[in-house]
Structure formats: C-alpha cells, structure tokens
Scaffold this motif. Structure first.
Motif, PDB file in Angstrom:
ATOM      1  N   MET A   1       0.896   3.980   0.750  1.00  0.00           N
ATOM      2  CA  MET A   1       0.341   4.929   1.683  1.00  0.00           C
ATOM      3  C   MET A   1       0.246   6.316   1.060  1.00  0.00           C
ATOM      4  N   ARG A   2       1.263   6.649   0.274  1.00  0.00           N
ATOM      5  CA  ARG A   2       1.301   7.968  -0.353  1.00  0.00           C
ATOM      6  C   ARG A   2       0.169   8.130  -1.366  1.00  0.00           C
ATOM      7  N   LYS A   3      -0.107   7.057  -2.125  1.00  0.00           N
ATOM      8  CA  LYS A   3      -1.183   7.104  -3.126  1.00  0.00           C
ATOM      9  C   LYS A   3      -2.545   7.287  -2.453  1.00  0.00           C
ATOM     10  N   ILE A   4      -2.722   6.620  -1.334  1.00  0.00           N
ATOM     11  CA  ILE A   4      -4.001   6.714  -0.618  1.00  0.00           C
ATOM     12  C   ILE A   4      -4.215   8.136  -0.115  1.00  0.00           C
TER      13      ILE A   4
END
Length: 92
Positions: A1-4
């Motif tokens: 989620m953080r990468k997105i």
C-alpha cells in the motif's frame, strides 16, 4: 500500500511540474531526418580491452573470450641451505 501511495504521489508531482508547452515531434516527421543526421564533431568510438586489476591497455577490440595458452610452471624460490631462510623468487 505504501509503494502505491508513493508512486501516485510521484506521478502527481511530475504532472504538476512538467512544462505545458513541451516541444514534440511534428506530425508529418519532416524535422526528424535532420535530428538523426550524424554530427561531424563526434568521433567514432573504438572498443579497447584493459586489465581490470592493473588498468593497463591490452588490445583494441572487446575483451571477449580469446584463446590464450597458459603455461603453469611451479614457482621456484631460492633458500639458504643452512638457515632455510627464504632469499628470493627464482633459481639460486
């Protein structure tokens, strides 16, 4: 989620700060041959092979596998016969 989320933030930043009137190729392609023409100030690059450890030039061309004949001789050293101290590399 953080990468997105980071990817979306990066894409939004690029779209906000990208120049609006960025030049593009013409629709008919008339300027493309002039852009692809060779520059007379640029010389042709030549490949050369060098020793990776010492940095010395070996030969022109790529460093691909070359047939090299290796002679593996045992290393000879000179020793004092009485004290058995090492004196130097090579025959006495």
């Amino acid at each position: 989620m953080r990468k997105i989320l980071l990817t979306l933030a990066f894409a939004a930043g690029l779209s906000l700060f990208a120049p609006i009137d960025a030049p593009a190729a013409p629709a008919n392609g008339s300027a493309i041959p002039g852009a692809v023409a060779t520059n007379p100030l640029v010389q042709q690059a030549r490949l050369f092979c060098y020793n990776r450890y010492s940095g010395r030039f070996l030969h022109w061309g790529s460093c691909g596998r070359r047939y090299v004949r290796h002679y593996y001789h045992p290393r000879v050293y000179c020793m004092n016969r009485r004290t058995h101290r090492f004196l130097h590399w090579g025959h006495c």
